[in-house]
Write a protein that holds these residues in place. Sequence first.
Motif, PDB file in Angstrom:
ATOM      1  N   LYS A 115       0.055 -16.658  -9.123  1.00 57.02           N
ATOM      2  CA  LYS A 115       0.959 -15.491  -8.218  1.00 57.02           C
ATOM      3  C   LYS A 115       2.236 -15.186  -8.894  1.00 57.02           C
ATOM      4  O   LYS A 115       2.803 -14.482  -8.786  1.00 57.02           O
ATOM      5  CB  LYS A 115       0.919 -16.072  -6.941  1.00 57.02           C
ATOM      6  CG  LYS A 115      -0.233 -16.239  -6.060  1.00 57.02           C
ATOM      7  CD  LYS A 115      -0.099 -16.628  -4.530  1.00 57.02           C
ATOM      8  CE  LYS A 115      -1.145 -16.729  -3.835  1.00 57.02           C
ATOM      9  NZ  LYS A 115      -2.475 -17.487  -4.566  1.00 57.02           N
ATOM     10  N   TYR A 118       4.263 -12.626 -14.506  1.00 56.22           N
ATOM     11  CA  TYR A 118       5.218 -11.397 -14.381  1.00 56.22           C
ATOM     12  C   TYR A 118       4.790 -10.145 -13.730  1.00 56.22           C
ATOM     13  O   TYR A 118       5.459  -9.962 -12.601  1.00 56.22           O
ATOM     14  CB  TYR A 118       5.323 -11.116 -15.886  1.00 56.22           C
ATOM     15  CG  TYR A 118       5.996  -9.888 -16.126  1.00 56.22           C
ATOM     16  CD1 TYR A 118       7.568  -9.990 -16.462  1.00 56.22           C
ATOM     17  CD2 TYR A 118       5.642  -8.609 -16.207  1.00 56.22           C
ATOM     18  CE1 TYR A 118       8.172  -8.985 -16.621  1.00 56.22           C
ATOM     19  CE2 TYR A 118       6.411  -7.497 -16.428  1.00 56.22           C
ATOM     20  CZ  TYR A 118       7.601  -7.681 -16.695  1.00 56.22           C
ATOM     21  OH  TYR A 118       8.499  -6.651 -16.709  1.00 56.22           O
ATOM     22  N   LEU A 119       3.515  -9.910 -13.687  1.00 56.56           N
ATOM     23  CA  LEU A 119       2.975  -8.688 -13.154  1.00 56.56           C
ATOM     24  C   LEU A 119       2.805  -8.945 -11.652  1.00 56.56           C
ATOM     25  O   LEU A 119       3.322  -8.086 -10.897  1.00 56.56           O
ATOM     26  CB  LEU A 119       1.800  -7.875 -13.766  1.00 56.56           C
ATOM     27  CG  LEU A 119       2.150  -7.577 -15.147  1.00 56.56           C
ATOM     28  CD1 LEU A 119       0.827  -7.092 -15.837  1.00 56.56           C
ATOM     29  CD2 LEU A 119       3.086  -6.132 -15.123  1.00 56.56           C
ATOM     30  N   ALA A 120       2.176  -9.975 -11.509  1.00 55.03           N
ATOM     31  CA  ALA A 120       1.748 -10.438  -9.972  1.00 55.03           C
ATOM     32  C   ALA A 120       3.114 -10.484  -9.129  1.00 55.03           C
ATOM     33  O   ALA A 120       3.199  -9.776  -8.049  1.00 55.03           O
ATOM     34  CB  ALA A 120       1.129 -11.689  -9.699  1.00 55.03           C
ATOM     35  N   ARG A 121       4.221 -11.039  -9.508  1.00 50.36           N
ATOM     36  CA  ARG A 121       5.536 -11.399  -9.009  1.00 50.36           C
ATOM     37  C   ARG A 121       6.032  -9.757  -8.748  1.00 50.36           C
ATOM     38  O   ARG A 121       6.383  -9.479  -7.601  1.00 50.36           O
ATOM     39  CB  ARG A 121       6.594 -11.651  -9.894  1.00 50.36           C
ATOM     40  CG  ARG A 121       7.093 -12.851  -9.211  1.00 50.36           C
ATOM     41  CD  ARG A 121       7.975 -13.880 -10.440  1.00 50.36           C
ATOM     42  NE  ARG A 121       8.471 -12.965 -11.473  1.00 50.36           N
ATOM     43  CZ  ARG A 121       8.469 -13.357 -12.785  1.00 50.36           C
ATOM     44  NH1 ARG A 121       7.692 -14.458 -13.116  1.00 50.36           N
ATOM     45  NH2 ARG A 121       8.846 -12.843 -13.667  1.00 50.36           N
ATOM     46  N   ARG A 122       5.912  -8.876  -9.767  1.00 53.17           N
ATOM     47  CA  ARG A 122       6.364  -7.595  -9.491  1.00 53.17           C
ATOM     48  C   ARG A 122       5.478  -6.524  -8.538  1.00 53.17           C
ATOM     49  O   ARG A 122       6.020  -6.052  -7.881  1.00 53.17           O
ATOM     50  CB  ARG A 122       6.481  -6.667 -10.566  1.00 53.17           C
ATOM     51  CG  ARG A 122       7.693  -7.390 -11.339  1.00 53.17           C
ATOM     52  CD  ARG A 122       7.749  -6.970 -12.785  1.00 53.17           C
ATOM     53  NE  ARG A 122       8.982  -7.314 -13.443  1.00 53.17           N
ATOM     54  CZ  ARG A 122       9.115  -8.756 -13.740  1.00 53.17           C
ATOM     55  NH1 ARG A 122       8.387  -9.415 -13.312  1.00 53.17           N
ATOM     56  NH2 ARG A 122      10.506  -8.912 -14.381  1.00 53.17           N
ATOM     57  N   LEU A 123       4.083  -6.724  -8.766  1.00 56.02           N
ATOM     58  CA  LEU A 123       3.135  -6.120  -7.927  1.00 56.02           C
ATOM     59  C   LEU A 123       3.565  -6.334  -6.212  1.00 56.02           C
ATOM     60  O   LEU A 123       3.474  -5.338  -5.449  1.00 56.02           O
ATOM     61  CB  LEU A 123       1.839  -6.382  -8.061  1.00 56.02           C
ATOM     62  CG  LEU A 123       1.440  -5.847  -9.590  1.00 56.02           C
ATOM     63  CD1 LEU A 123      -0.335  -6.088  -9.713  1.00 56.02           C
ATOM     64  CD2 LEU A 123       1.541  -4.310  -9.738  1.00 56.02           C
ATOM     65  N   ARG A 124       3.948  -7.504  -5.980  1.00 54.98           N
ATOM     66  CA  ARG A 124       4.106  -7.858  -4.638  1.00 54.98           C
ATOM     67  C   ARG A 124       5.236  -6.905  -4.040  1.00 54.98           C
ATOM     68  O   ARG A 124       5.400  -6.976  -2.788  1.00 54.98           O
ATOM     69  CB  ARG A 124       4.317  -9.215  -4.684  1.00 54.98           C
ATOM     70  CG  ARG A 124       3.211  -9.886  -3.625  1.00 54.98           C
ATOM     71  CD  ARG A 124       3.137 -11.300  -3.471  1.00 54.98           C
ATOM     72  NE  ARG A 124       2.844 -11.977  -4.862  1.00 54.98           N
ATOM     73  CZ  ARG A 124       3.729 -12.967  -5.393  1.00 54.98           C
ATOM     74  NH1 ARG A 124       4.895 -13.054  -5.204  1.00 54.98           N
ATOM     75  NH2 ARG A 124       3.093 -13.557  -6.620  1.00 54.98           N
ATOM     76  N   LYS A 125       6.030  -6.478  -4.996  1.00 61.39           N
ATOM     77  CA  LYS A 125       7.282  -5.747  -4.277  1.00 61.39           C
ATOM     78  C   LYS A 125       7.177  -4.216  -4.232  1.00 61.39           C
ATOM     79  O   LYS A 125       7.651  -3.430  -3.895  1.00 61.39           O
ATOM     80  CB  LYS A 125       8.437  -6.006  -5.125  1.00 61.39           C
ATOM     81  CG  LYS A 125       8.764  -7.096  -5.259  1.00 61.39           C
ATOM     82  CD  LYS A 125      10.113  -7.255  -6.313  1.00 61.39           C
ATOM     83  CE  LYS A 125      10.413  -8.831  -6.581  1.00 61.39           C
ATOM     84  NZ  LYS A 125      11.474  -8.764  -7.658  1.00 61.39           N
ATOM     85  N   LEU A 126       5.799  -3.749  -4.629  1.00 61.97           N
ATOM     86  CA  LEU A 126       5.331  -2.507  -4.366  1.00 61.97           C
ATOM     87  C   LEU A 126       4.500  -2.082  -3.364  1.00 61.97           C
ATOM     88  O   LEU A 126       3.993  -2.951  -2.753  1.00 61.97           O
ATOM     89  CB  LEU A 126       4.551  -2.090  -5.683  1.00 61.97           C
ATOM     90  CG  LEU A 126       4.991  -2.176  -6.977  1.00 61.97           C
ATOM     91  CD1 LEU A 126       4.361  -1.814  -8.119  1.00 61.97           C
ATOM     92  CD2 LEU A 126       6.375  -1.360  -7.006  1.00 61.97           C
ATOM     93  N   VAL A 131       0.379  -0.087  -6.048  1.00 68.04           N
ATOM     94  CA  VAL A 131      -0.512  -1.121  -6.480  1.00 68.04           C
ATOM     95  C   VAL A 131      -1.635  -0.434  -7.232  1.00 68.04           C
ATOM     96  O   VAL A 131      -2.354  -0.483  -8.250  1.00 68.04           O
ATOM     97  CB  VAL A 131      -0.703  -2.227  -5.848  1.00 68.04           C
ATOM     98  CG1 VAL A 131      -1.610  -3.303  -6.342  1.00 68.04           C
ATOM     99  CG2 VAL A 131       0.323  -3.044  -5.517  1.00 68.04           C
TER     100      VAL A 131
ATOM    101  N   LEU B  10      -3.798  -8.463  -5.645  1.00 65.72           N
ATOM    102  CA  LEU B  10      -2.766  -8.443  -6.525  1.00 65.72           C
ATOM    103  C   LEU B  10      -3.177  -9.384  -7.807  1.00 65.72           C
ATOM    104  O   LEU B  10      -2.693  -8.565  -8.731  1.00 65.72           O
ATOM    105  CB  LEU B  10      -1.434  -8.960  -5.671  1.00 65.72           C
ATOM    106  CG  LEU B  10      -0.934  -8.066  -4.956  1.00 65.72           C
ATOM    107  CD1 LEU B  10       0.028  -8.572  -4.274  1.00 65.72           C
ATOM    108  CD2 LEU B  10      -0.824  -6.565  -5.495  1.00 65.72           C
ATOM    109  N   THR B  11      -3.272 -10.469  -7.909  1.00 62.20           N
ATOM    110  CA  THR B  11      -3.378 -11.202  -8.858  1.00 62.20           C
ATOM    111  C   THR B  11      -4.636 -10.769  -9.953  1.00 62.20           C
ATOM    112  O   THR B  11      -4.338 -10.851 -11.057  1.00 62.20           O
ATOM    113  CB  THR B  11      -3.556 -12.881  -8.665  1.00 62.20           C
ATOM    114  OG1 THR B  11      -4.915 -12.904  -7.719  1.00 62.20           O
ATOM    115  CG2 THR B  11      -2.446 -13.357  -8.125  1.00 62.20           C
ATOM    116  N   ALA B  14      -3.385  -7.433 -11.378  1.00 63.45           N
ATOM    117  CA  ALA B  14      -2.216  -8.021 -12.353  1.00 63.45           C
ATOM    118  C   ALA B  14      -2.940  -8.443 -13.671  1.00 63.45           C
ATOM    119  O   ALA B  14      -2.572  -7.972 -14.723  1.00 63.45           O
ATOM    120  CB  ALA B  14      -1.193  -9.347 -11.858  1.00 63.45           C
ATOM    121  N   MET B 144       9.477  -1.268 -12.288  1.00 66.27           N
ATOM    122  CA  MET B 144       9.278  -2.862 -12.129  1.00 66.27           C
ATOM    123  C   MET B 144      10.129  -3.714 -13.038  1.00 66.27           C
ATOM    124  O   MET B 144      10.851  -4.515 -13.130  1.00 66.27           O
ATOM    125  CB  MET B 144       7.980  -3.248 -12.412  1.00 66.27           C
ATOM    126  CG  MET B 144       6.983  -2.538 -11.364  1.00 66.27           C
ATOM    127  SD  MET B 144       5.456  -2.513 -11.811  1.00 66.27           S
ATOM    128  CE  MET B 144       4.978  -4.114 -12.126  1.00 66.27           C
TER     129      MET B 144
END
Lengths: 150, 150
Positions: A115, A118-126, A131, B10-11, B14, B144
């Motif tokens: 989780k 890098y990408l997972a972290r940012r996807l969570r803000k979208l 997504v 999400l993951t 990602a 992002m």
Amino acid sequence: MAARTPDTDLTDTASQLRNAIVRTSRALRQEAAGESGLSPNQTAVLASINRSGPVTPSELADLERVKRPTMTRTLACLEREGLIERTPDPADGRSSLVAVNDAGRERLARLRRRKSAYLARRLRKLDPEEVETLARAAALLERMREDEQG
Amino acid sequence: MAARTPDTDLTDTASQLRNAIVRTSRALRQEAAGESGLSPNQTAVLASINRSGPVTPSELADLERVKRPTMTRTLACLEREGLIERTPDPADGRSSLVAVNDAGRERLARLRRRKSAYLARRLRKLDPEEVETLARAAALLERMREDEQG
DNA sequence: CTAGGCTAATTACCTAAGCTAACTTTCACA
DNA sequence: TGTGAAAGTTAGCTTAGGTAATTAGCCTAG
């Protein structure tokens, strides 16, 4: 009929996409250096082997669109890490078949769950639909890559 | 309320996105080696300088999210190619301001027009709405990246 | 049935582009 | 005004791409 997407737009989109990909890829590499123990490249190759089943190094090089010597090196690394296994190719004595072993599958699953990546972290803000856009973009990029396979 | 996009999705997204980006970036690098005379990295940096106007190497390194020594090398290369110019920073004697010159702008315009570039070639085979998806994905990726600026 | 050419893999070596560490010059301020 | 921090560079390491050359196995024409 006039194209809905004139060439000027296309080349412009191409430029933007290219820069975005280059920059994101840079960020990914940088993060991987930190913790995961496997570079983005190595991870992508491992995933490829997993998806395509037992496969020869040459086929793999074609799949990933790199030259064989490059794949030789990557495979050596994955083997050193104990994530893949090679068996002699019954059909061709020069070659071998490469497959992901249990440790490799475990590693892939773990990476897929991360989780904090890098990408997972940012996807969570979208937003969910953003997504979704990225998910479809990922599929499109893969398809574009495969189309040129020949 | 339950998240519309659970963490497993999400993951997973990602992972797919990451692999697609890594692979596409590889293809881009490979193509650039062929003809363009400027690597994808160098191109992205040149575009960044163009967009951000006269800027110090440090600011640029932050923008591109690389370390200063890396940017030093890239700038040296762009300067050798005659695409950028440096002027002393009036506000800080240690630093300088970097800007794209006419040759650099010309080069950028030419690259943007290149219909045969890897991505442009492939985009032409997609539906307009698929192209649109990729364009939005590019914008999202940039956003992002900028969000994490601090 | 073997000679010669082709192909798979590897090895050796080059380059680009990340990084950290260490150094120089300049700045800022106590 | 002396000292610590910051900007830029240099030096050296690593990874991941490439080409050229080598080795080993395959295949086909004669």
